[in-house]
Design a protein around this motif. Structure first.
Motif: not given
Length: 355
Positions: A156, A158, A193-194, A196-197, A200-201
């Motif tokens: 992953n 950042e 996935d990116q 989705y994160e 969430r943020s």
């Protein structure tokens, strides 16, 4: 000779009653015990590794035999192969292979990958100068003779996900154009996935956009009528998979940190687009890209209330500290639009790469 053969058979076979009907109690199941030696196991100590663009990272992988502490039997050469898994897991991209003294890396990984080999059973892969495209899942496969085993490690990065549409407006990109649009703005097309994160943020965006697996989705944190309905729950809305050539949507891009300096150019006057490009060039830089303003805002906390030109012809400004007249309700990269390049005057954001 016959007695010797009988003893051998006794050593590998035994019988037990059949567990079924009592009328079959005289039947016997014969078990054959094979001595194949210790089983090869491949283990990743961590299933997920985090890094950032430009850094170095180690994807962990070790191998050993189940009933021993040794790395190999010594009768066969160990072959280690690293591949990158695609989003649908149907294809694999070769990354690195090693067998004995032979080493080979592939594609964009050439010259950037090698085995750590901190011990005789260490097959961990070191990736140097990590690129945005390195994001994803990697498979470590170890082969010894007829035995092999695998482990999967996720890399992953950042970074920040941002929605993007071109000057032409909303829903004008097919999948291939979407990929190129992200590349042009110092980013790559984002994965689910990116996204989705990012949801969430707090990412909330009502326009649907392409993702790297060919699906079209959008993140909603505040359900409302035009965006899936006000009575629905927050989430990432999924339009499914569409024709990559004919279907047209926006795109979600992903970018990470950069090796350079992002800044607002102090200039005595406001500028047209062409003047902005020239002003950055005279300052030893280039006009900044959309991915670079998002990375500076999200990862460095860059805050500036001055609207400025960017490379794609858009005008934006980054606000990390919301305040009156400068995005009072939220931290965001504010989008002014795509003004007339020849007549509208703004400041400019520049980017100077480090050597």
């Amino acid at each position: 000779m016959m007695s010797l053969l009988f003893l051998v058979l006794i050593s590998v076979c035994w019988a037990e009653p059949h567990p079924g009907n009592s009328s079959l109690e005289d039947e016997r199941i014969i078990h054959i015990q094979e001595e194949n030696g210790p089983r090869l196991l491949v283990v990743a100590e961590q299933a997920k590794i985090f890094s950032q663009r430009g850094g170095n990272v180690t994807l962990p992988c070790k191998f050993y035999h189940e009933h021993t502490t040794t790395a190999g039997s010594g009768t066969h050469k160990i072959r280690v192969k690293w591949t990158k898994l695609t989003s649908d897991y149907l294809k694999e991209v070769d990354v690195f292979v090693a067998m004995g003294h032979h080493r080979k890396s592939y594609g964009k990984y050439q010259g950037r990958v090698f085995l750590r080999e901190s011990s005789e059973n260490d097959a961990s892969l070191v990736i140097t100068n990590v690129m945005l495209e390195d994001y994803g899942r990697y498979k470590c496969e170890v082969i010894e003779g007829l035995e092999d085993d695998t482990a999967v490690v996720a890399l992953n990065l950042e970074g920040v996900v941002f929605p993007y549409s071109p000057r032409l407006g909303r829903y004008n990109l097919n999948f291939h154009e979407a990929q190129q649009a992200c590349l042009d703005q110092d980013s790559i097309i984002a994965s689910f996935d990116q996204l989705y994160e990012a949801w969430r943020s707090g990412l909330d965006w009502c326009n649907a956009g392409w993702l790297s697996d060919g699906s079209v989705q959008y993140p909603i944190t505040k359900p409302r009528e035009p965006c899936g309905g006000k009575n629905t729950v927050p989430g990432v809305r999924n339009y499914g998979f569409w024709d990559k050539d004919k279907s047209r949507y926006d795109v979600f891009c992903f970018t990470s940190n950069f090796n350079g300096r992002f800044y607002y150019l102090i200039h005595p006057t406001k500028l047209t687009y062409d003047e902005a490009v020239q002003a950055c060039s005279k300052d030893g830089a280039q006009i900044a890209k959309v991915g670079q303003i998002f990375a500076a805002w999200k990862l460095l906390g860059y805050d500036r209330c001055d609207a400025g030109w960017l490379a794609d012809g858009s005008v934006r400004y980054p606000i990390s500290k919301p305040r009156k007249r400068c995005s009072p309700n939220e931290a965001a990269v504010r989008f002014v639009g795509f003004p007339d390049k020849k007549h509208k005057l703004y400041g400019v954001y520049c980017f100077r790469a480090y050597n």
